[in-house]
Design an enzyme around this catalytic site. Structure first.
Site, PDB file in Angstrom:
ATOM      1  N   SER A 160       0.825  -1.204   0.000  1.00  8.92           N
ATOM      2  CA  SER A 160       0.000   0.000   0.000  1.00  8.92           C
ATOM      3  C   SER A 160       0.863   1.259   0.000  1.00  8.92           C
ATOM      4  O   SER A 160       1.627   1.488  -0.933  1.00  8.92           O
ATOM      5  CB  SER A 160      -0.951  -0.033   1.195  1.00  8.92           C
ATOM      6  OG  SER A 160      -1.878   1.014   1.136  1.00  8.92           O
ATOM      7  N   ASP A 331     -10.051  -4.005  -5.304  1.00 13.08           N
ATOM      8  CA  ASP A 331      -9.369  -3.042  -4.448  1.00 13.08           C
ATOM      9  C   ASP A 331      -9.641  -1.627  -4.942  1.00 13.08           C
ATOM     10  O   ASP A 331      -9.134  -1.211  -5.981  1.00 13.08           O
ATOM     11  CB  ASP A 331      -7.866  -3.333  -4.446  1.00 13.08           C
ATOM     12  CG  ASP A 331      -7.098  -2.410  -3.516  1.00 13.08           C
ATOM     13  OD1 ASP A 331      -7.731  -1.570  -2.849  1.00 13.08           O
ATOM     14  OD2 ASP A 331      -5.867  -2.538  -3.453  1.00 13.08           O
ATOM     15  N   HIS A 358      -7.875  -4.834  -0.717  1.00 14.90           N
ATOM     16  CA  HIS A 358      -6.594  -4.225  -0.339  1.00 14.90           C
ATOM     17  C   HIS A 358      -5.856  -5.035   0.729  1.00 14.90           C
ATOM     18  O   HIS A 358      -4.699  -5.427   0.543  1.00 14.90           O
ATOM     19  CB  HIS A 358      -6.847  -2.800   0.160  1.00 14.90           C
ATOM     20  CG  HIS A 358      -5.651  -1.912   0.129  1.00 14.90           C
ATOM     21  ND1 HIS A 358      -5.027  -1.528  -1.041  1.00 14.90           N
ATOM     22  CD2 HIS A 358      -4.943  -1.321   1.137  1.00 14.90           C
ATOM     23  CE1 HIS A 358      -4.013  -0.750  -0.765  1.00 14.90           C
ATOM     24  NE2 HIS A 358      -3.925  -0.610   0.549  1.00 14.90           N
TER      25      HIS A 358
END
Length: 379
Positions: A160, A331, A358
């Site tokens: 991320s 996501d 995610h």
């Protein structure tokens, strides 16, 4: 209920070390190292041991390839190792495969909560955006690890924001492109599309700086730790599931309830409100840009008149390090197509998992059999 990286390592029986990396602006970044496979002697360096070690020439890692993991937004290094199933813990699998494994931590979080001059109750401690994390914390940690191990290059695995900040610093730091041999991005969040909830998305896009009125200018959402300790685990898990569904549309169906009970305990760590505002600015403009202290104003409305200033975006076309991308088709934070268009290099691997959201790239019950074997094969 383990409350530290050390407790998790001792549970699994892996030898580890704790290191402190000092940045040029005074932050001390807690950095972890898994030094070998399961069953080796546990080596937990105290401060006086670290001081003695730093006075000696850097020791070679014996030719072992080096891998650096970096966590995502409002997380810490525990997120990579807190899964209840060993096969779903990539750092431990790499340690068994003979890698020298390191895990970094961004300024302000649980393991990097120390500054040489300021204290966390001062605003100046929290006066940082993602720019400082990307352009100071990451390259400083990379340089420290290379000096400590004697290696010339390392592999970087970012989740991320951990991937977004590497894109940022690689685009500006030419030397770092030669130090990072391979950049593996898990669920890369470079230009998120926005929030699932339309009301929240509208207000955030209208004025990101409004968040300063809600949260102040120090650490963000400090009451989370209060609720973690007060709420029964079932209610806490249900509350987080509700929040991520409201904000991002995630249903978290790839994680069992047992897994959530464990990993959600490690879901939150401190960061600055300024870093949140920075992400909201990126969402608003749709580009991986630097933090804007004073958003551009139009004297005659939003479509007419000259801008007061131009905020710089990160020049992603300058990146030339080896790159692999792994992202989820469900996501809402991943905009991989846009990201690839902005790069001048072709990723070695760009793999889409249609049912993944995610957090699944950390904690899905099948991530160790579906995703991580492909990462290991690349390495």
């Amino acid at each position: 209920d383990f409350n530290s990286f050390a407790e998790i390592m001792e549970f699994w029986g892996y030898p580890y070390e704790d290191h402190l990396v000092e940045t040029r602006d005074g932050f001390l970044l807690g950095t972890h190292r898994i030094t070998g496979p399961r069953g080796g002697p546990v080596q937990q360096h105290q401060q006086h041991q670290q001081h003695q070690q730093h006075q000696q020439p850097p020791q070679s890692s014996g030719g072992k390839p080096v891998v650096l993991f970096w966590h995502g937004f409002m997380l810490n290094s525990e997120c990579f190792v807190c899964h209840p199933d060993w096969i779903n813990i990539l750092p431990l699998r790499l340690a068994e495969a003979g890698y020298d494994v390191w895990l970094g931590n961004s300024r302000g979080n649980k393991y990097s909560y120390k500054h040489m001059k300021y204290t966390p109750d001062q605003k100046r401690f929290w006066n940082f955006s993602i720019d400082e994390i990307a352009n100071i914390d990451v390259p400083t940690t990379v340089d420290y690890i290379l000096k400590e191990t004697g290696a010339k290059t390392l592999t970087y695995i970012g989740f991320s924001q951990g991937s977004a900040q590497m894109f940022m610093t690689l685009s500006r730091n030419k030397e770092l492109n030669y130090k990072v041999e391979h950049f593996i991005a898990l669920a890369p969040a470079s230009t998120p599309r926005g929030f699932h909830n339309r009301v929240v998305d509208y207000f955030i896009r209208a004025t990101p700086h409004m968040l300063y009125l809600l949260f102040g200018r120090r650490r963000a959402m400090k009451l989370v730790y209060f609720w973690v300790n007060i709420l029964p685990r079932d209610i806490y898990v249900a509350a987080l599931d509700f929040c991520v569904n409201l904000l991002f549309g995630w249903r978290t169906r790839n994680m069992s309830q047992e897994t959530k009970h464990i990993v959600y305990w490690h879901l939150y760590s401190y960061t600055s409100v300024k870093a949140i505002v920075h992400w909201m600015q990126i969402i608003r403009c749709g580009e991986l840009q630097m933090y804007d202290e004073d958003p551009p104003a139009y004297p005659q409305g939003y479509t007419m008149g000259p801008l007061t200033h131009w905020n710089n975006t990160y020049p992603l076309k300058r990146i030339n390090t080896r790159l692999s991308l792994f992202y989820g088709g469900s996501d809402s934070l991943a905009s991989v197509d846009t990201l690839v268009e902005e790069l001048s290099i072709v990723p070695e691997e760009c793999m889409r998992f249609s049912h993944y959201e995610h957090l699944d790239f950390l904690w899905a019950d099948d991530v160790g059999t579906l995703v991580y074997p492909k990462v290991l094969a690349l390495l």
